[in-house]
Scaffold this motif. Structure first.
Motif, PDB file in Angstrom:
ATOM      1  N   ARG A 136      35.761 -47.531 -42.749  1.00 18.34           N
ATOM      2  CA  ARG A 136      36.753 -47.163 -43.758  1.00 18.34           C
ATOM      3  C   ARG A 136      37.635 -46.011 -43.266  1.00 18.34           C
ATOM      4  N   GLU A 138      41.653 -46.053 -42.578  1.00 18.59           N
ATOM      5  CA  GLU A 138      42.539 -45.170 -43.333  1.00 18.59           C
ATOM      6  C   GLU A 138      43.359 -44.263 -42.436  1.00 18.59           C
ATOM      7  N   ALA A 162      33.827 -54.846 -47.370  1.00 19.87           N
ATOM      8  CA  ALA A 162      34.747 -54.277 -46.376  1.00 19.87           C
ATOM      9  C   ALA A 162      36.043 -55.062 -46.247  1.00 19.87           C
ATOM     10  N   VAL A 176      39.301 -53.414 -46.967  1.00 15.44           N
ATOM     11  CA  VAL A 176      39.431 -52.087 -46.358  1.00 15.44           C
ATOM     12  C   VAL A 176      39.897 -52.174 -44.911  1.00 15.44           C
ATOM     13  N   ASP A 217      35.215 -39.297 -50.439  1.00 17.92           N
ATOM     14  CA  ASP A 217      35.070 -40.309 -49.384  1.00 17.92           C
ATOM     15  C   ASP A 217      34.216 -39.769 -48.240  1.00 17.92           C
TER      16      ASP A 217
END
Length: 214
Positions: free
Chosen positions: A17, A21, A39, A42, A169
């Motif tokens: 993740r 990101e 997932a 993501v 997160d």
């Protein structure tokens, strides 16, 4: 950078993740349909398959990635996957170890870097005991790190109540309680005064957590 992550446990999922990101093209591979489904939205590609099978690694494009991360802790599986990835000429292979013997085996079969959080954090802690709060920061990949922070400000709260994954997160990998290590603690685990929390996440979100911890 194109990165393959094999193993979608707590560490692998958080890693995938965070890499996605921060702009990397991420492929994940795991035998668990549920983990892969979680997932899917993501990462760029989420595949159900057995990473210990070299043919499966070829099918997901392992020969084209810039970096592969073997994120599971099982010795036999991680060693076999690392061996396959090196045979496929992956430029860099990082692997997670669960013990010193595991690390030695991974290095012997060609892992370019072995991530051993408990050992590495102990060494860093010894070098930085004078730093309050966030005792040190261990960079794993660009924008991603493992950090040890003082859990005392959160004493009395369970990990479920803290909900660090949703709020920051950030995932708790280990709780250090005196001489005891609580590895992958459950959500019902309560933080007690003096605990040290070893967490993984993006550096910007870890900084937010550091501020919250005071």
């Amino acid at each position: 950078m194109q990165i393959l992550v094999t193993g979608l446990g707590r560490f692998g999922s958080s890693l995938a993740r965070t890499l996605a990101e921060t702009g990397h093209e991420v492929i994940v591979l795991d035998t668990s349909e549920q983990a892969v489904q979680m997932a899917t939205n993501v990462v760029d590609q989420a595949v159900v398959g057995d990473a210990t099978n070299e043919a499966v690694l070829r099918e997901v494009g392992a020969t084209d990635v810039d970096l592969a991360v073997v994120a599971m802790a099982e010795v036999e599986a991680s060693v076999l996957i690392t061996t396959h990835l090196k045979n496929l000429k992956v430029p860099r292979v990082f692997a997670k170890a669960s013990s010193e013997v595991h690390r030695l085996i991974l290095e012997r079969v060609g892992a370019d870097r072995v991530v051993f959080p408990e050992r590495d954090m102990a060494l860093r802690l010894a070098q930085s005991v004078s730093t309050p709060g966030m005792l040190d920061y261990l960079e794993l990949l660009p924008h991603l790190g493992i950090t040890e922070i003082d859990g005392t400000p959160f004493a009395g709260q369970s990990l479920a109540n803290l909900n660090l994954a949703a709020r920051y997160d950030v995932n708790v990998l280990v709780i250090k309680r005196g001489n005891e290590l609580i590895v992958t603690p459950g959500l019902s685990e309560r933080v007690v005064e003096g605990d040290m929390l070893i967490v993984v996440g993006r550096d910007s979100r870890i900084a937010e957590l550091q501020t919250a911890a005071g």
